[in-house]
Design an enzyme around this catalytic site. Structure first.
Site, PDB file in Angstrom:
ATOM      1  N   CYS A  59     -36.770  29.960  16.839  1.00  0.00           N
ATOM      2  CA  CYS A  59     -36.843  28.835  15.911  1.00  0.00           C
ATOM      3  C   CYS A  59     -37.271  27.574  16.648  1.00  0.00           C
ATOM      4  CB  CYS A  59     -35.486  28.646  15.249  1.00  0.00           C
ATOM      5  SG  CYS A  59     -34.158  28.583  16.428  1.00  0.00           S
ATOM      6  N   GLU A  63     -29.242  26.708   9.667  1.00  0.00           N
ATOM      7  CA  GLU A  63     -30.159  26.570  10.817  1.00  0.00           C
ATOM      8  C   GLU A  63     -31.430  27.289  10.422  1.00  0.00           C
ATOM      9  OE1 GLU A  63     -27.557  24.851  13.850  1.00  0.00           O
ATOM     10  OE2 GLU A  63     -29.511  25.711  14.297  1.00  0.00           O
ATOM     11  N   LYS A 117     -22.590  39.033   8.719  1.00  0.00           N
ATOM     12  CA  LYS A 117     -23.642  39.980   8.331  1.00  0.00           C
ATOM     13  C   LYS A 117     -24.842  39.752   9.254  1.00  0.00           C
ATOM     14  CE  LYS A 117     -27.285  40.158   6.003  1.00  0.00           C
ATOM     15  NZ  LYS A 117     -28.130  41.078   6.786  1.00  0.00           N
ATOM     16  N   PRO A 118     -25.029  40.672  10.203  1.00  0.00           N
ATOM     17  CA  PRO A 118     -26.198  40.525  11.079  1.00  0.00           C
ATOM     18  C   PRO A 118     -27.462  40.958  10.345  1.00  0.00           C
ATOM     19  CG  PRO A 118     -24.847  42.418  11.733  1.00  0.00           C
ATOM     20  CD  PRO A 118     -24.215  41.842  10.505  1.00  0.00           C
ATOM     21  N   SER A 153     -30.835  40.953   0.886  1.00  0.00           N
ATOM     22  CA  SER A 153     -30.903  40.768  -0.564  1.00  0.00           C
ATOM     23  C   SER A 153     -29.648  41.293  -1.263  1.00  0.00           C
ATOM     24  CB  SER A 153     -32.156  41.441  -1.120  1.00  0.00           C
ATOM     25  OG  SER A 153     -32.174  42.770  -0.693  1.00  0.00           O
ATOM     26  N   GLU A 163     -44.709  27.763  10.144  1.00  0.00           N
ATOM     27  CA  GLU A 163     -44.025  28.383  11.276  1.00  0.00           C
ATOM     28  C   GLU A 163     -44.546  29.810  11.398  1.00  0.00           C
ATOM     29  OE1 GLU A 163     -39.959  29.774  10.791  1.00  0.00           O
ATOM     30  OE2 GLU A 163     -39.464  28.860  12.706  1.00  0.00           O
TER      31      GLU A 163
HETATM   32  P1  NAD Z   1     -34.623  35.710   7.172  1.00  0.00           P
HETATM   33  O1  NAD Z   1     -34.371  34.418   6.511  1.00  0.00           O
HETATM   34  O2  NAD Z   1     -35.528  36.686   6.528  1.00  0.00           O
HETATM   35  O3  NAD Z   1     -33.245  36.498   7.403  1.00  0.00           O
HETATM   36  C1  NAD Z   1     -32.156  35.915   8.071  1.00  0.00           C
HETATM   37  C2  NAD Z   1     -30.882  36.609   7.627  1.00  0.00           C
HETATM   38  O4  NAD Z   1     -30.711  36.359   6.240  1.00  0.00           O
HETATM   39  C3  NAD Z   1     -30.901  38.127   7.792  1.00  0.00           C
HETATM   40  O5  NAD Z   1     -29.601  38.570   8.157  1.00  0.00           O
HETATM   41  C4  NAD Z   1     -31.242  38.605   6.386  1.00  0.00           C
HETATM   42  O6  NAD Z   1     -30.764  39.921   6.127  1.00  0.00           O
HETATM   43  C5  NAD Z   1     -30.507  37.576   5.552  1.00  0.00           C
HETATM   44  N1  NAD Z   1     -31.005  37.421   4.174  1.00  0.00           N
HETATM   45  C6  NAD Z   1     -32.215  37.783   3.661  1.00  0.00           C
HETATM   46  N2  NAD Z   1     -32.248  37.517   2.334  1.00  0.00           N
HETATM   47  C7  NAD Z   1     -31.068  36.938   2.016  1.00  0.00           C
HETATM   48  C8  NAD Z   1     -30.512  36.403   0.813  1.00  0.00           C
HETATM   49  N3  NAD Z   1     -31.182  36.427  -0.337  1.00  0.00           N
HETATM   50  N4  NAD Z   1     -29.276  35.861   0.860  1.00  0.00           N
HETATM   51  C9  NAD Z   1     -28.586  35.805   2.009  1.00  0.00           C
HETATM   52  N5  NAD Z   1     -29.040  36.325   3.172  1.00  0.00           N
HETATM   53  C10 NAD Z   1     -30.274  36.877   3.185  1.00  0.00           C
HETATM   54  O7  NAD Z   1     -35.094  35.337   8.656  1.00  0.00           O
HETATM   55  P2  NAD Z   1     -35.510  36.328   9.818  1.00  0.00           P
HETATM   56  O8  NAD Z   1     -36.860  36.859   9.461  1.00  0.00           O
HETATM   57  O9  NAD Z   1     -34.419  37.271  10.149  1.00  0.00           O
HETATM   58  O10 NAD Z   1     -35.615  35.274  11.031  1.00  0.00           O
HETATM   59  C11 NAD Z   1     -36.686  34.432  11.176  1.00  0.00           C
HETATM   60  C12 NAD Z   1     -36.423  33.044  10.621  1.00  0.00           C
HETATM   61  O11 NAD Z   1     -35.175  32.553  11.078  1.00  0.00           O
HETATM   62  C13 NAD Z   1     -37.430  32.027  11.082  1.00  0.00           C
HETATM   63  O12 NAD Z   1     -37.817  31.195  10.011  1.00  0.00           O
HETATM   64  C14 NAD Z   1     -36.698  31.202  12.120  1.00  0.00           C
HETATM   65  O13 NAD Z   1     -37.148  29.926  12.327  1.00  0.00           O
HETATM   66  C15 NAD Z   1     -35.317  31.227  11.595  1.00  0.00           C
HETATM   67  N6  NAD Z   1     -34.370  31.004  12.690  1.00  0.00           N
HETATM   68  C16 NAD Z   1     -33.756  29.801  12.810  1.00  0.00           C
HETATM   69  C17 NAD Z   1     -32.896  29.558  13.862  1.00  0.00           C
HETATM   70  C18 NAD Z   1     -32.230  28.239  14.044  1.00  0.00           C
HETATM   71  O14 NAD Z   1     -31.279  28.160  14.789  1.00  0.00           O
HETATM   72  N7  NAD Z   1     -32.690  27.210  13.388  1.00  0.00           N
HETATM   73  C19 NAD Z   1     -32.636  30.556  14.779  1.00  0.00           C
HETATM   74  C20 NAD Z   1     -33.277  31.775  14.633  1.00  0.00           C
HETATM   75  C21 NAD Z   1     -34.135  31.996  13.567  1.00  0.00           C
END
Ligand code: NAD
Length: 500
Positions: A298, A264, A188-189, A222, A396
Site C-alpha cells: 500500500c 487502511e 478474517k485473513p 464477500s 493504484e
Molecule cells: P481487498 O480489498 O480485495 O481485500 C482485502 C480483504 O477484504 C480480504 O480479506 C478480502 O477477503 C476482504 N473483503 C473482500 N470483499 C469484502 C467485503 N465485501 N466486505 C468485507 N471484506 C471484504 O484487497 P486485497 O486485494 O486483498 O489487497 C490489496 C489492497 O489492499 C490494495 O488496494 C492496497 O493498497 C490495500 N492495502 C492497504 C494497506 C494499508 O495499510 N493501507 C495495506 C495493505 C494493502
C-alpha cells in the site's frame, strides 16, 4: 528453462490449517475448502475451510464472552504484558516456520518474510510496555467539591480483516496493540493467505492468552468479510484492503450497529527527488520502494516526481539498480523479488502495463511478464513521459510499475505529489533541510520519509490522509484507537442541594 532450484522443499501435500475458535483449532470437517497454490511454484500448499456465517457467529460469541466476563480486560496491564512478551518470544522461536508458510502462500522472498516475522515479534514486545503505560487523565482543578477523571476503556470485540500482501505483518501491526488495550479479536485473513494468521492464534494460546480472546475465521470477503462488517456484536472493525471494499465496509457498518471503524486503504505514493539529493542513495531507495514485495505494498513509492534537470539521468540510475535486483524463486535465500501473489493481481498489473503503452508513456524498462519456468512473475517496469491525466499516473497499480513525472519548481513538486485522492505515504530526497521540511509539511500523507522510504517499526503509527483511510494503527496511538474514553465526575463531601 530448468526447474527453479529450491532451498527448502515444497510440502508433499497441502497442509490443513482449519480455523480457530475459543482457544482451539477447528478442523474443516464437512465444510468446503479453498486450496491455495503457491504463486511461485504452481503447487497446492494449503487447504483452508470456507467458513459459514454460523462459524463466524460462533467466533464472535467466543470473543464476546471473553470480553464481557473480563477474563482479559479485567487483568492488570502487567499480566497482559506478560502474555505479549511471551508471544514475542514464541514468534521469534517459530520465525522459520512462519516465514516458510508466508512465502508459500504469498510468493515473497523467504529472507524478506523472515525479516518481517522478526519485526512482528518486536511489535509484541513493544506493545507489552504500552499495556502497562496505557492511562487516562485527571482534573484536580474543578474546585474543592469535585474531581474529574478521564479513563480509557477497551472498545470490546474487534474484527480484523486483512489483505494478502503482508498477511502476518499487517495482522501484527494490529493484534498486540488491540490486546494491550484489553479488547478481544476475531480475524478474517485474505482467503489467499490464511496460514500464518492461524499459526499466530496457536502461539497466543500457548503464550497464555485466555481462550476466546483471539479467533480466526477463514473464507471469502464477500461472505465472511461482509458478514463481519454487518455483524451487530462486533464493536469495532479494522479493515485493511482496497478503497473500493473499504467503501462497502463503511456502508455495512452504517446499516448495522455503527461499529467504530479503522480503515487502511490504498495509496499512490509520491517519491519527490530534488537534483541536490544524494542521487545514488535516492536511486537505490526509489528502486526498493517500487520493487519491494513486487510493488504489492500500500505504501509503494509508485510515482517518481523528479526535478527535470536530472530526470533522464536519474531514470537510468533507477533502471540500472532494478536490473541488478535478483528476481526468482522466493524460497531461495538470495532472491529479492518474488512472485505476484494472485492470478487476478497478475492480470491487473499486466493490463496496466499495456494501458501505459497505449497511453503513449515511454517504456524505460520491463514491460511484461517474466518467464521463470513456473509461477507468475513481472519485470520491474518504468514509464517515462507520463502526464498527470494518464491512468497509470492516477490508479493504484499495486505492482512493480513506476511512473515518472518531472517538475521544475518546489511548488510544482508539491502540487503533483498532492494531485491524488490518496494520502497514505510519501518520500522526499534532498540534502537541503528547508526543502525537506517544506515538502514534509505540505504533502498530504499519513507516513513520511525523508531520505529513506518504507521505514517502519512498532513505535510510529500507520494510517492515511484523504481516501487512504481512517484512524491509526501501531504505536501508542494504535492502542488508543481501540479504547473509548469515559469522563467521570466525582463529588467530594456534601452535595449542594438543588431542592432546598
Ligand atoms: P481487498 O480489498 O480485495 O481485500 C482485502 C480483504 O477484504 C480480504 O480479506 C478480502 O477477503 C476482504 N473483503 C473482500 N470483499 C469484502 C467485503 N465485501 N466486505 C468485507 N471484506 C471484504 O484487497 P486485497 O486485494 O486483498 O489487497 C490489496 C489492497 O489492499 C490494495 O488496494 C492496497 O493498497 C490495500 N492495502 C492497504 C494497506 C494499508 O495499510 N493501507 C495495506 C495493505 C494493502
Amino acid at each position: 528453462m530448468d526447474q527453479i532450484s529450491t532451498r527448502q522443499s515444497l510440502p508433499a501435500e497441502p497442509r490443513d490449517f482449519g480455523f480457530y475458535v475459543d482457544g482451539a483449532r477447528v478442523p474443516a470437517a464437512e465444510r468446503a475448502v479453498f486450496i491455495r497454490h503457491s504463486p511461485a511454484h504452481d503447487v497446492p500448499v494449503t487447504r483452508i475451510p470456507k467458513c459459514t456465517e454460523g462459524d463466524l457467529d460462533m467466533a464472535v460469541d467466543a470473543a464476546r464472552r471473553a470480553f464481557d466476563d473480563r477474563r482479559w480486560s479485567g487483568l492488570s496491564g502487567q499480566a497482559r504484558a506478560a502474555v505479549l512478551l511471551k508471544a514475542g518470544a514464541l514468534i521469534r522461536a517459530r520465525a522459520e516456520e512462519i516465514a516458510y508458510w508466508e512465502t508459500l502462500e504469498n510468493g515473497k522472498p523467504i529472507a524478506q518474510a523472515r525479516g518481517e516475522v522478526l519485526g512482528c515479534a518486536d511489535m509484541y514486545e513493544y506493545a507489552s510496555g504500552l499495556a502497562r503505560s496505557l492511562h487516562g487523565d485527571s482534573f484536580n482543578n474543578l474546585g474543592d467539591g469535585m474531581m474529574g477523571l478521564v479513563t480509557r476503556e477497551p472498545v470490546g470485540v474487534v474484527g480484523i480483516i486483512t489483505p494478502w500482501n503482508f498477511p502476518f505483518l499487517i495482522l501484527c501491526e494490529r493484534v498486540p496493540y488491540i490486546l494491550a488495550s484489553g479488547c478481544t479479536i476475531v480475524v478474517k485473513p485474505s482467503e489467499m493467505t490464511s496460514a500464518t494468521s492461524l499459526i499466530l492464534a496457536q502461539i497466543l494460546t500457548e503464550a497464555g492468552l485466555p481462550d476466546g480472546c483471539m479467533n480466526v475465521v477463514t473464507g471469502s470477503g464477500s461472505t465472511i468479510g461482509q458478514a463481519m462488517a454487518e455483524h451487530p456484536r462486533i464493536d469495532m472493525l479494522s479493515f485493511t484492503g482496497s478503497t473500493a471494499v473499504g467503501r462497502r465496509v463503511v456502508e455495512a457498518a452504517g446499516r448495522s450497529n455503527f461499529k467504530k471503524l479503522g480503515l487502511e486503504l490504498g495509496g499512490k505514493n509520491p517519491q519527490v527527488v530534488f537534483a541536490d539529493a544524494d542521487l545514488e542513495d535516492a536511486a537505490d531507495g526509489v528502486a526498493f520502494g517500487i520493487a519491494f514485495n513486487t510493488g504489492q505494498c500500500c505504501v509503494s513509492g509508485s510515482r517518481l516526481i523528479v526535478e527535470r534537470s536530472v530526470a533522464d539521468r536519474f531514470a537510468e540510475m533507477v533502471r540500472d539498480k532494478l536490473a541488478k535486483a535478483v528476481t526468482g524463486d522466493p524460497l531461495d535465500e538470495a532472491t529479492q523479488i518474488g512472485a505476484i501473489t494472485t492470478e487476478a493481481q497478475n492480470r491487473t498489473i499486466l493490463s496496466y502495463i499495456e494501458k501505459g503503452k497505449e497511453e503513449g508513456a515511454r517504456l524505460i524498462c520491463g514491460g511484461g511478464a517474466l518467464d521463470m519456468g513456473q509461477g507468475q512473475y513481472i519485470a520491474p517496469t518504468i514509464f517515462g513521459d507520463v502526464t498527470a491525466e494518464m491512468v497509470i499516473a492516477r490508479d493504484e497499480i499495486f505492482g512493480p510499475v513506476l511512473t515518472i513525472l518531472p517538475f521544475d519548481t518546489l511548488d510544482e513538486a508539491i502540487a503533483i505529489a498532492n494531485d491524488t485522492d490518496y494520502g497514505l505515504a510519501a518520500s522526499v530526497w534532498t540534502k537541503d533541510i528547508d526543502k525537506a521540511l517544506v515538502v514534509t509539511r505540505r504533502v498530504q500523507a499519513g507516513r513520511f520519509w525523508v531520505n529513506c522510504t518504507l521505514a517502519g517499526g512498532p513505535e510510529l503509527p500507520l494510517g492515511g490522509f484523504k481516501q487512504s483511510g481512517w484512524g491509526r494503527e501501531a504505536g501508542k496511538y494504535g492502542v488508543e484507537e481501540y479504547t473509548q474514553i469515559k469522563s467521570v465526575h466525582i463529588e467530594i463531601g456534601k452535595r449542594r442541594p438543588w431542592i432546598a
